[in-house]
Design a protein around this motif. Structure first.
Motif, PDB file in Angstrom:
ATOM      1  N   LEU A 315       0.821  -1.211   0.000  1.00  0.00           N
ATOM      2  CA  LEU A 315       0.000   0.000   0.000  1.00  0.00           C
ATOM      3  C   LEU A 315       0.863   1.274   0.000  1.00  0.00           C
ATOM      4  N   ASP A 316       1.991   1.202   0.728  1.00  0.00           N
ATOM      5  CA  ASP A 316       2.874   2.364   0.774  1.00  0.00           C
ATOM      6  C   ASP A 316       4.105   2.177  -0.114  1.00  0.00           C
ATOM      7  N   GLY A 317       4.036   1.202  -1.008  1.00  0.00           N
ATOM      8  CA  GLY A 317       5.160   0.942  -1.907  1.00  0.00           C
ATOM      9  C   GLY A 317       5.136   1.858  -3.113  1.00  0.00           C
ATOM     10  N   LYS A 318       6.082   1.619  -4.006  1.00  0.00           N
ATOM     11  CA  LYS A 318       6.215   2.472  -5.183  1.00  0.00           C
ATOM     12  C   LYS A 318       4.985   2.347  -6.088  1.00  0.00           C
ATOM     13  N   ILE A 319       4.488   1.138  -6.247  1.00  0.00           N
ATOM     14  CA  ILE A 319       3.280   0.934  -7.044  1.00  0.00           C
ATOM     15  C   ILE A 319       2.363  -0.050  -6.305  1.00  0.00           C
ATOM     16  N   PRO A 320       1.408   0.471  -5.551  1.00  0.00           N
ATOM     17  CA  PRO A 320       0.508  -0.421  -4.804  1.00  0.00           C
ATOM     18  C   PRO A 320      -0.291  -1.321  -5.768  1.00  0.00           C
ATOM     19  N   PRO A 323      -4.821  -2.785  -3.676  1.00  0.00           N
ATOM     20  CA  PRO A 323      -5.119  -2.159  -2.387  1.00  0.00           C
ATOM     21  C   PRO A 323      -6.396  -2.713  -1.747  1.00  0.00           C
ATOM     22  N   SER A 324      -7.274  -3.282  -2.537  1.00  0.00           N
ATOM     23  CA  SER A 324      -8.546  -3.802  -2.004  1.00  0.00           C
ATOM     24  C   SER A 324      -8.351  -5.069  -1.190  1.00  0.00           C
TER      25      SER A 324
END
Lengths: 386, 348, 131
Positions: A315-320, A323-324
């Motif tokens: 979620l807080d990475g470069k490309i989440p 997320p669901s």
């Protein structure tokens, strides 16, 4: 073609919904979408459903659902592309609005999977593979993805831990999703110690059997503006197919249809994959998310598993990614999955994601990738803020 | 002259030891092993049946015959465990090898001699000039009732023979059949397991019929036991063929190459035919071979074979029978065996 | 399974008949009516070899009910020398010892029985090559 927007989304709590029928679950999601859009009337319904016939003995899905959601007499059709049926419904609804044929179209997705035995569900899902040359010989869906996993792991020297990182991340995200079937975190060792389903895949590598439905209301950007509701633009749609049978593919570690659908959607939107602030992809199995993220061009060949293990897709990475909670934690009611992905991206773009799941920094553009069978169908959409 | 143009065998890889079966029924394994001269038997997995064994044995026979399957004019499969009650096994075999549609086909049944009677008929059809080649298969996945003496022996395997007139591996010099109505072993329609007459299956049935056939053919051919390099008898267990051989004046050395039952079990219709394949595998040009089958009910088919020069090139064109028998075995326990043989009651 | 469905597949399932495009030479198993490469519509029939190499495999532990007596069983994709690939069960093997690249031999087996009353389905399975 007219510019198209999503003006309403509806989902419901997914899971084993013993008290709710096929028509009940779709109605719940459809009413939520209508309420979200502030509408009580639509011009047309397109619903994705993989196998009403095998799961609940119900075909002729368009008519019955149009009636039960309170929209009797409208044009209504069911579209099917195995587990990509929901994504396909969204695409067909897009085409119907963009073409000028209809102004307000509901794209829905539904699957009621628990009214059959486990054996019945295995059979129904397997109809998405080649009946005469794969299923005939005894393969199951986990089996098909397991064969891809085996080939991938050998080719790229992937470890069990790297593979496990995908479902662990999914459950972490899903634990914040109030609509998820399994909203709880899991540990790396839980995945490795789980029951074997089809080697090398264990139970927590696999998405579950789920009852669920989702809906989205599509209209033109012009109408959306007049409605004075938050809306999200659909800037790209892409679909592609490949051989349905795995042995006939050029590669067992690549998803050509996903690559092509992604490229087509990005081209239409005038975007690059690096423009995406987050993606919802079809993680029906841990290995699927890894190969999909590579086939979409998010990671280089052989880097998907390593990236997941490094937290790049968190979620807080470069490309989440997902997320669901993805299909793994949120659930995989096959026909509804593609619409469920749209619901999540719309929430993220509107800043509405619940329980701390909202991606920071006001995401502006997202992608959904929905896949049928062992990847013979892929549907990709690009959604952007107004 | 007519005879064998190609021969082939097939034996499933799974085995169960006599001890495993004896343990379940509280029987004394050493006495069974000694009394029946039986150590283990082949077990068909659920995906193996008389048809699959017949197809694989036939493919090996075609490799040795080096003929076009289209030239096969008849396909006869002899078995007491045809997978269908109604619908031939032979049609599947013929379709799988590509012998259809210009082909005669029938399934034979005569307890353990269904294979040899197919051989007998094929020789006749080729000899009469009705067809160039005829295929005879003897194969079974036979069942013995749980706990019955037959459970220790009833096994699975098949042997196939292509009969013709040219390029023979073995010439059929003489044939003879001996047959009476002797109900020593039977299975009624819709019954799962066969019944048998216990000790009645011995002296008045097996021994009388086999010796009758052996003496009949030796009289006809004007030959004596010492004229044969090898002899193959039907082998319901390890002991009977040795005893009947001794009664007739044959030595153990003559019997041994085709004496497979101690490590294979009784393959019923495949029994003496498989013995013939393993004997051909080691025989030399000019060797004379006597083969006597036995089928309960009861009858014996007898053949005098003379091995030709072609055996030298033909035998290695397909897998040897003892390779299938003795290499790469997978031993199973009784539970697995019971599951494989559908002896466990399951929910539908 | 209705018998026509089994019967129609016999050439490719019983005899491993494959097709080669007369125009461009592309090979197909199962055979097709139109070539995916060049659009050719005429094919020659040829028979697949009975040996191939294992490309990938899995062990099915939760099969459909008609395969439950075999579970756990291995399945894989093999590649023939001519480049064609085929999926099938791997029988008579130690599921812990299978390896990608292993040589496989094809063997005729019963695939499905349609309960105790239906038509039997036969085709080829893969067996680790041992002789």
């Amino acid at each position: 073609m007219r510019d198209v927007a999503v003006v309403g989304i509806g989902i419901m709590k997914w899971g084993e919904l013993w008290r709710k029928s096929f028509r009940d679950i779709f109605t719940e999601a459809a009413l939520n979408a209508l309420d979200d859009a502030g509408l009580d009337k639509i011009d047309s319904l397109i619903v994705g459903c993989m196998s009403g016939g095998l799961f609940v003995g119900q075909e002729h899905v368009g008519a019955i659902l149009a009636d039960y959601i309170g929209q009797k007499n409208i044009p209504a059709a069911r579209v099917e592309s195995a587990c990509a049926s929901g994504g396909l419904a969204f695409r067909q609804a897009y085409i119907e609005v963009a073409s000028g044929m209809s102004d307000i179209v509901m794209a829905g997705g539904v699957e009621k999977m628990t009214d059959v035995s486990g054996d019945g569900a295995t059979y129904a899902l397997a109809t998405a593979a080649d009946q005469d040359y794969e299923v005939f010989h005894g393969v199951t869906f986990p089996g098909l993805y397991a064969m891809m996993a085996r080939a991938y792991m050998k080719k790229y020297k992937t470890t069990r831990k790297q593979l496990s990182a995908v479902p662990v991340k999914a459950h972490k995200n899903g634990s914040m999703n109030p609509f998820a079937q399994y909203p709880f975190p899991i540990k790396l060792e839980d995945v490795a110690n789980g029951v074997k389903v089809a080697d090398p895949l264990h139970i927590l590598d696999c998405s579950p059997i789920t009852d669920g439905a989702a809906a989205a209301i599509l209209t033109t950007v012009d109408i959306a503006k007049k409605m004075k509701k938050p809306y999200v633009r659909i800037t790209g749609t892409g679909m592609a197919t490949d051989t349905i049978a795995l042995p006939q593919r050029e590669s067992l570690t690549w998803l050509k249809s996903t690559e092509l659908a992604g490229k087509r959607a990005l081209k239409m939107a005038g975007r690059k994959i690096t423009d995406m602030d987050m993606v919802e992809v079809h993680d029906c199995f841990s290995i699927a998310e890894i190969i999909v993220t590579e086939s979409l061009g998010i990671f280089k060949k052989g880097e998907g598993a390593k990236a997941a293990a490094r937290g790049v897709t968190a979620l807080d990475g470069k490309i989440p990614v997902n997320p669901s909670g993805g299909l793994k934690s949120k659930g995989h009611p096959v026909g509804a999955t593609g619409i469920g992905q749209v619901v999540e991206i719309v929430k993220q773009l509107r800043g509405d994601a619940e329980n701390g799941r909202q991606i920071k920094g006001n995401p502006k553009v997202g992608m959904t990738q929905n896949m049928g069978g062992s990847g013979a169908s892929a549907v990709v959409h690009i959604l952007e803020v107004a | 002259m007519v005879g064998i143009v190609g021969y082939g065998a097939m034996i499933p890889r799974h085995r169960i030891k006599v001890e495993e079966i004896a343990k379940v029924w509280g029987a004394d394994a050493p006495s069974y092993k000694k009394g029946l001269m039986l150590w283990q038997k082949s077990v068909p997995t659920p995906d193996v049946d008389t048809i699959t064994l017949s197809v694989e044995a036939t493919k090996n026979a075609i490799k040795r015959a080096q003929i076009n399957p289209k030239d096969i004019g008849a396909v006869y499969v002899g078995s007491e465990s045809h997978p269908y009650a109604v619908k031939p096994s032979g049609t599947t075999v013929a379709e799988a090898i590509g012998a259809v549609p210009d082909c005669h086909c029938a399934d034979f049944e005569f307890a353990c001699k269904a294979g040899s009677e197919a051989m007998f008929v094929c020789l006749g059809l080729v000899k009469s000039g009705y067809m160039k080649y005829a295929l005879a298969v003897g194969g079974d996945t036979s069942q013995g009732a749980p706990g019955d003496a037959l459970e220790y022996s009833a096994s699975a395997g098949a042997a196939a023979f292509i009969m013709g007139k040219t390029n023979l591996i073995a010439e059929a010099l003489e044939t003879y059949s001996f047959m009476t109505d002797t109900p020593d072993f039977w299975r009624r329609e819709h019954e799962f397991y066969p019944q048998h007459g216990g000790r009645f299956t011995g002296e008045p049935a097996y021994f009388r019929t086999v010796t009758g056939a052996a003496m009949g053919i030796m009289n006809k051919a004007k030959m004596k036991p010492k004229d044969f390099k090898y002899v193959i008898f039907h082998q319901p267990n390890g002991k009977f063929p040795l005893r009947v051989g001794k009664m007739l004046g044959f030595t153990k050395k003559q019997i041994e190459p085709g004496w497979l039952t101690p490590r294979l079990g009784n393959t019923y219709s495949g029994s003496s035919p498989l013995g013939l394949t393993s004997t051909l595998d080691i025989s030399k040009p000019g060797d004379m071979i006597l083969m006597i089958s036995y089928g309960s009910g009861a009858g014996s088919d007898a053949f005098v074979w003379r091995v030709t020069d072609r055996i030298k090139e033909a035998r290695d064109l397909a897998v040897h029978t003892t390779t299938l028998l003795d290499k790469n075995q997978i031993f199973v326990d009784y539970g697995t065996y019971a599951k494989y043989r559908h002896k466990i009651l399951k929910n539908k | 399974m209705f018998p026509s469905r089994i019967w129609r597949e016999m050439p490719q399932r019983y005899r491993l008949e494959a097709a080669v495009c007369k125009k461009c030479g592309k090979r197909y198993y199962p055979p097709r009516l139109v070539c995916a490469e060049c659009g050719g519509r005429q094919f020659d029939t040829y028979v697949l070899p009975e040996e191939g190499k294992l490309l990938t495999f899995t062990v099915i532990r939760t099969p459909a009910s008609q395969f439950s007596d075999l579970a756990p069983y291995a399945m894989g994709i093999i590649k023939f020398d001519d480049g064609l690939q085929m999926m099938g069960q791997i029988a008579d093997c130690d599921i812990d010892k299978l390896k990608i690249g292993q040589k496989m031999r094809l063997e005729f087996r019963k695939i499905q029985t349609d309960d105790t009353h239906g038509v039997l389905s036969y085709a080829y399975k893969f067996i680790p090559k041992w002789y």
